[in-house]
Design an enzyme around this catalytic site. Structure first.
Site, PDB file in Angstrom:
ATOM      1  N   ARG A  55       8.715   7.786 -31.179  1.00 13.14           N
ATOM      2  CA  ARG A  55      10.082   7.311 -31.425  1.00 13.14           C
ATOM      3  C   ARG A  55      10.436   7.226 -32.902  1.00 13.14           C
ATOM      4  NH1 ARG A  55       8.418   6.206 -26.780  1.00 13.14           N
ATOM      5  NH2 ARG A  55       6.513   5.890 -27.937  1.00 13.14           N
ATOM      6  N   THR A  56       9.586   6.591 -33.692  1.00 11.99           N
ATOM      7  CA  THR A  56       9.991   6.323 -35.078  1.00 11.99           C
ATOM      8  C   THR A  56      10.155   7.625 -35.843  1.00 11.99           C
ATOM      9  OG1 THR A  56       8.694   4.308 -34.900  1.00 11.99           O
ATOM     10  CG2 THR A  56       9.478   4.905 -37.091  1.00 11.99           C
TER      11      THR A  56
ATOM     12  N   HIS B 178       7.210  -3.843 -39.006  1.00  9.04           N
ATOM     13  CA  HIS B 178       7.854  -2.592 -38.577  1.00  9.04           C
ATOM     14  C   HIS B 178       9.376  -2.842 -38.633  1.00  9.04           C
ATOM     15  CE1 HIS B 178       8.745   1.101 -36.640  1.00  9.04           C
ATOM     16  NE2 HIS B 178       7.987   1.020 -35.567  1.00  9.04           N
TER      17      HIS B 178
ATOM     18  N   LYS C   7      -8.112  15.490 -48.940  1.00  7.06           N
ATOM     19  CA  LYS C   7      -8.989  15.744 -50.104  1.00  7.06           C
ATOM     20  C   LYS C   7      -9.190  14.479 -50.925  1.00  7.06           C
ATOM     21  CE  LYS C   7      -6.705  20.189 -50.374  1.00  7.06           C
ATOM     22  NZ  LYS C   7      -5.610  20.830 -51.117  1.00  7.06           N
TER      23      LYS C   7
ATOM     24  N   ARG D  83       4.518   5.724 -42.334  1.00 11.26           N
ATOM     25  CA  ARG D  83       3.726   4.884 -41.421  1.00 11.26           C
ATOM     26  C   ARG D  83       2.277   5.000 -41.851  1.00 11.26           C
ATOM     27  NH1 ARG D  83       4.087   4.700 -34.955  1.00 11.26           N
ATOM     28  NH2 ARG D  83       5.872   3.438 -35.575  1.00 11.26           N
TER      29      ARG D  83
HETATM   30  N1   CP Z   1       8.326   1.827 -31.299  1.00  8.49           N
HETATM   31  C1   CP Z   1       7.555   2.680 -31.989  1.00  8.49           C
HETATM   32  O1   CP Z   1       7.219   2.423 -33.153  1.00  8.49           O
HETATM   33  O2   CP Z   1       7.199   3.807 -31.305  1.00  8.49           O
HETATM   34  P1   CP Z   1       6.325   4.993 -31.900  1.00  8.49           P
HETATM   35  O3   CP Z   1       4.958   4.441 -32.181  1.00  8.49           O
HETATM   36  O4   CP Z   1       6.342   6.050 -30.859  1.00  8.49           O
HETATM   37  O5   CP Z   1       6.990   5.419 -33.186  1.00  8.49           O
END
Ligand code: CP
Length: 307
Positions: A54-55, A132, A83, A104
């Site tokens: 999703r993100t 998040h 590396k 991320r």
């Molecule tokens: N909600 C969420 O962060 O989903 P993903 O891990 O698929 O990005």
């Protein structure tokens, strides 16, 4: 003024600044066509050191729907990270090519370190079990669309509240609003971390209870935020197996909920919500995933100073 800023933590922006983002997201939902060329000539970089559906896809779709372009990796071993390149050197290099970056990382604080090394906007797309913030934007936009506002509501959080970064960010955000109350449903081992209890909820005088059953509370909850028990955050497989099936929301449990109790989940789900619940109109988690794209469109436009 949000232009050029980074979003690492829900405390980075004021309530008024978040309001600007949500207002723009509502406007985009009403008339997406109006924004379809807003980011022409701009590039978004996605640096994903951990898996995501999703993100990453919603950020990429957001930039494409704004008329911009995307670069990035979802498998760090395909970049010079393999590396031994540092976060700081990687992001400084990305700044040479892109206008805004989304990161991320499994290590708490990594996106913050990245943002401190550059002068273009860096967005935290999840750092370990910490925060998040763009999931929180997604959650709040969804709640506003369902109930009009987020104040004076009862929020149930269920599942892995210890490692759940989406839960930590959402609690941090909601604790700034009047009349909110939290019901924290988890096994004792997966309760919220001490800093969330002491530094956020108690400091801001937010009423909360920590309980181990959901049924007695379902009738009074406005939003039930279900979460997955995250195998990847456990040091011990036995503990994961012991705790993973503790809370499963099924049609029978939904019968205890009020007609206005909406079910949210950041996804991915494993089995904590039975698929039979998906057809219940109170189940809003796929709409929530869709809203994530719209609010990320608004965030990109604000951080680039286009709106
Ligand atoms: N909600 C969420 O962060 O989903 P993903 O891990 O698929 O990005």
């Amino acid at each position: 003024m949000l232009k050029g800023r980074s979003l690492i933590d829900p405390s980075d922006f004021t309530r008024e600044e978040f309001r600007e983002i949500f207002d723009l997201a509502h406007e985009i939902i009403k008339n997406p066509e109006k924004f379809s060329k807003s980011c022409e000539g701009k590039i978004l970089a996605t640096l994903f050191y951990e898996p995501s559906t999703r993100t990453r896809f919603s950020f990429e779709a957001a930039m494409l729907r704004l008329g911009g372009q995307i670069i990035g990796f979802s498998e760090p071993n395909s970049s010079s990270v393999s590396k031994g390149e540092s976060i700081s050197d990687t992001i400084k290099t990305i700044e040479c090519y892109a206008d805004i970056a989304v990161m991320r990382h499994p290590k708490e604080g990594a996106p913050k370190v990245a943002s401190q090394s550059v002068s273009f906007p860096v967005i935290n797309a999840g750092d370990g079990g910490h925060q998040h913030p763009t999931q929180t934007l997604t959650d709040i936009l969804t709640m506003e669309r369902l109930k009009g506002n987020i104040e004076n509501k009862v929020y149930g959080f269920c599942g892995d509240l210890k490692f759940g970064r989406t839960v930590h960010s959402l609690i941090k955000f909601l604790s700034n609003y009047e009349g909110v109350r939290f019901i924290l449903i988890s096994p004792e081992e997966l309760r919220v971390p001490e800093y969330v209890r002491e530094e956020i909820m108690k400091k801001k005088n937010v009423p909360f209870v920590e309980v181990e059953k959901m049924e007695p509370y379902l009738g009074e909850i406005d939003f039930l935020y279900m979460t997955r028990v995250q195998r990847e955050r456990f040091f011990n497989e036995e503990d994961y197996i012991r705790l993973k099936d503790r809370f499963i929301l099924d049609a029978e449990k939904m019968s205890f909920a009020s007609p206005e109790t909406y079910i949210l989940h950041p996804l991915p789900r494993v089995n904590e919500i039975s698929v039979e619940v998906d057809i219940d109109p109170r189940a809003q988690y796929f709409q929530q995933a869709k809203n994530g794209m719209f609010v990320r469109m608004a965030l990109i436009l604000k951080l680039l100073g286009i709106y």
